[in-house]
Design a protein around this motif. Structure first.
Motif, PDB file in Angstrom:
ATOM      1  N   ASN A  39       0.547  -1.334  -0.084  1.00 54.13           N
ATOM      2  CA  ASN A  39      -0.079  -0.155   0.265  1.00 54.13           C
ATOM      3  C   ASN A  39       0.993   1.037   0.119  1.00 54.13           C
ATOM      4  O   ASN A  39       0.022   1.947  -0.847  1.00 54.13           O
ATOM      5  CB  ASN A  39      -0.764   0.094   1.017  1.00 54.13           C
ATOM      6  CG  ASN A  39      -2.365  -1.203   0.862  1.00 54.13           C
ATOM      7  OD1 ASN A  39      -2.718  -1.389   0.283  1.00 54.13           O
ATOM      8  ND2 ASN A  39      -2.771  -1.477   2.149  1.00 54.13           N
ATOM      9  N   TYR A  87       2.716   1.503  -3.859  1.00 54.37           N
ATOM     10  CA  TYR A  87       1.127   1.640  -4.779  1.00 54.37           C
ATOM     11  C   TYR A  87       1.227   3.161  -4.270  1.00 54.37           C
ATOM     12  O   TYR A  87       0.452   3.762  -5.171  1.00 54.37           O
ATOM     13  CB  TYR A  87       0.816   0.873  -5.721  1.00 54.37           C
ATOM     14  CG  TYR A  87       1.417  -0.691  -5.727  1.00 54.37           C
ATOM     15  CD1 TYR A  87       2.877   0.163  -7.556  1.00 54.37           C
ATOM     16  CD2 TYR A  87       1.537  -1.577  -5.353  1.00 54.37           C
ATOM     17  CE1 TYR A  87       3.031  -0.994  -7.278  1.00 54.37           C
ATOM     18  CE2 TYR A  87       2.079  -2.220  -5.834  1.00 54.37           C
ATOM     19  CZ  TYR A  87       3.276  -2.161  -6.985  1.00 54.37           C
ATOM     20  OH  TYR A  87       3.364  -3.051  -7.521  1.00 54.37           O
ATOM     21  N   TRP A 119      -1.802   3.633  -2.546  1.00 52.09           N
ATOM     22  CA  TRP A 119      -3.578   2.762  -2.606  1.00 52.09           C
ATOM     23  C   TRP A 119      -3.665   2.016  -1.445  1.00 52.09           C
ATOM     24  O   TRP A 119      -2.745   0.859  -1.211  1.00 52.09           O
ATOM     25  CB  TRP A 119      -3.855   2.702  -3.676  1.00 52.09           C
ATOM     26  CG  TRP A 119      -3.666   1.710  -4.704  1.00 52.09           C
ATOM     27  CD1 TRP A 119      -3.467   0.317  -4.172  1.00 52.09           C
ATOM     28  CD2 TRP A 119      -3.095   1.603  -5.638  1.00 52.09           C
ATOM     29  NE1 TRP A 119      -2.882  -0.402  -5.224  1.00 52.09           N
ATOM     30  CE2 TRP A 119      -2.649   0.339  -6.317  1.00 52.09           C
ATOM     31  CE3 TRP A 119      -2.423   2.690  -6.734  1.00 52.09           C
ATOM     32  CZ2 TRP A 119      -1.869   0.127  -7.269  1.00 52.09           C
ATOM     33  CZ3 TRP A 119      -1.721   2.380  -7.327  1.00 52.09           C
ATOM     34  CH2 TRP A 119      -1.272   1.354  -8.551  1.00 52.09           C
ATOM     35  N   ARG A 173      12.426   2.802  -5.770  1.00 57.64           N
ATOM     36  CA  ARG A 173      11.156   3.282  -6.910  1.00 57.64           C
ATOM     37  C   ARG A 173      12.227   3.696  -7.804  1.00 57.64           C
ATOM     38  O   ARG A 173      11.969   3.611  -9.363  1.00 57.64           O
ATOM     39  CB  ARG A 173      11.061   5.016  -6.419  1.00 57.64           C
ATOM     40  CG  ARG A 173       9.706   5.324  -7.521  1.00 57.64           C
ATOM     41  CD  ARG A 173       8.354   4.362  -7.119  1.00 57.64           C
ATOM     42  NE  ARG A 173       7.850   4.858  -6.249  1.00 57.64           N
ATOM     43  CZ  ARG A 173       6.295   3.863  -5.380  1.00 57.64           C
ATOM     44  NH1 ARG A 173       6.813   2.642  -6.361  1.00 57.64           N
ATOM     45  NH2 ARG A 173       6.729   4.225  -4.434  1.00 57.64           N
ATOM     46  N   ILE A 179       2.387   3.041 -13.348  1.00 58.69           N
ATOM     47  CA  ILE A 179       1.923   2.277 -12.403  1.00 58.69           C
ATOM     48  C   ILE A 179       3.143   2.875 -11.350  1.00 58.69           C
ATOM     49  O   ILE A 179       3.037   4.178 -10.220  1.00 58.69           O
ATOM     50  CB  ILE A 179       2.019   1.090 -11.747  1.00 58.69           C
ATOM     51  CG1 ILE A 179       0.203   0.860 -12.495  1.00 58.69           C
ATOM     52  CG2 ILE A 179       2.034   0.746 -10.615  1.00 58.69           C
ATOM     53  CD1 ILE A 179       0.653  -0.795 -12.324  1.00 58.69           C
ATOM     54  N   GLN A 180       4.760   3.173 -11.464  1.00 59.55           N
ATOM     55  CA  GLN A 180       5.786   3.609 -10.522  1.00 59.55           C
ATOM     56  C   GLN A 180       5.455   5.360 -10.766  1.00 59.55           C
ATOM     57  O   GLN A 180       6.185   5.719  -9.421  1.00 59.55           O
ATOM     58  CB  GLN A 180       6.470   2.931 -10.817  1.00 59.55           C
ATOM     59  CG  GLN A 180       7.079   0.992 -10.742  1.00 59.55           C
ATOM     60  CD  GLN A 180       6.310   0.938  -9.310  1.00 59.55           C
ATOM     61  OE1 GLN A 180       7.831   1.763  -8.326  1.00 59.55           O
ATOM     62  NE2 GLN A 180       6.538  -0.144  -9.188  1.00 59.55           N
ATOM     63  N   ALA A 207       3.019   6.349  -8.229  1.00 56.12           N
ATOM     64  CA  ALA A 207       3.337   6.340  -7.686  1.00 56.12           C
ATOM     65  C   ALA A 207       4.210   7.149  -6.362  1.00 56.12           C
ATOM     66  O   ALA A 207       3.624   7.884  -5.220  1.00 56.12           O
ATOM     67  CB  ALA A 207       3.278   5.065  -6.919  1.00 56.12           C
ATOM     68  N   ASN A 242      -6.092   2.042  -9.710  1.00 56.59           N
ATOM     69  CA  ASN A 242      -5.085   2.013  -9.382  1.00 56.59           C
ATOM     70  C   ASN A 242      -5.038   0.245  -8.881  1.00 56.59           C
ATOM     71  O   ASN A 242      -3.498  -0.678  -9.137  1.00 56.59           O
ATOM     72  CB  ASN A 242      -5.538   2.826  -8.453  1.00 56.59           C
ATOM     73  CG  ASN A 242      -4.398   4.544  -8.957  1.00 56.59           C
ATOM     74  OD1 ASN A 242      -4.714   4.289  -9.970  1.00 56.59           O
ATOM     75  ND2 ASN A 242      -4.894   5.207  -8.274  1.00 56.59           N
ATOM     76  N   ALA A 285      -2.474  -2.954 -10.333  1.00 56.97           N
ATOM     77  CA  ALA A 285      -2.160  -3.673  -8.624  1.00 56.97           C
ATOM     78  C   ALA A 285      -2.165  -4.570  -9.157  1.00 56.97           C
ATOM     79  O   ALA A 285      -1.576  -5.759  -9.323  1.00 56.97           O
ATOM     80  CB  ALA A 285      -2.203  -2.569  -7.717  1.00 56.97           C
TER      81      ALA A 285
END
Length: 147
Positions: A13, A16, A18, A52, A70-71, A74, A131, A135
């Motif tokens: 969590n 990401y 979320w 990251r 996605i990365q 985030a 999102n 994932a």
């Protein structure tokens, strides 16, 4: 839920940005949450920012724009990297990975940053279900809506 799963979901969590649901009975998801996020992402020697950047480099190197998106999202959401830093990473990686892969990351940064700006201008929060589905699909190859 055992301690390893709880710790893995918490880190997932955080990574990401979320709330990831706990999915029981999927061996690949179990491996991802329990080992990757419960153990590897929780190792203290590297910062979240360093992890990251390495993850962005890896997914860019293999041409996975979906995972880069996605990365990037985030990283922006968690304040680990800003848009300028992400664009500079794309410029830097272009020199080592080649123009097609580097420009792919650059385009992904633009896409995500523009999407986030437009949502902020409308006063909207991000689409959390989208999102989470991204994932879950990345971890298990399916979405929450798949039967």
């Amino acid at each position: 839920m055992d301690e390893r799963r709880r710790k893995g979901l918490e880190k997932m969590n955080e990574v990401y940005g979320w709330e990831m649901p706990n999915i029981e009975g999927d061996p690949y998801f179990d491996l991802t949450v329990d080992h990757l996020f419960g153990d590897i992402w929780n190792r203290p020697s590297l910062s979240m920012r360093e992890k990251r950047i390495m993850t962005l480099t890896a997914v860019t190197a293999v041409g996975r724009q979906d995972l880069a998106e996605i990365q990037v999202n985030a990283a922006l959401l968690n304040g680990e990297l800003d848009e300028t830093e992400l664009k500079d990473i794309a410029v830097f990686l272009t020199q080592y990975l080649g123009f097609p892969l580097g420009s792919g990351l650059n385009g992904t940064v633009d896409k995500v940053a523009n999407k986030r700006r437009k949502a902020a201008e409308r006063g909207e929060a991000e689409d959390k279900k989208a999102n989470v589905n991204a994932a879950v699909k990345m971890s298990s190859g399916r979405t929450l809506d798949d039967k």
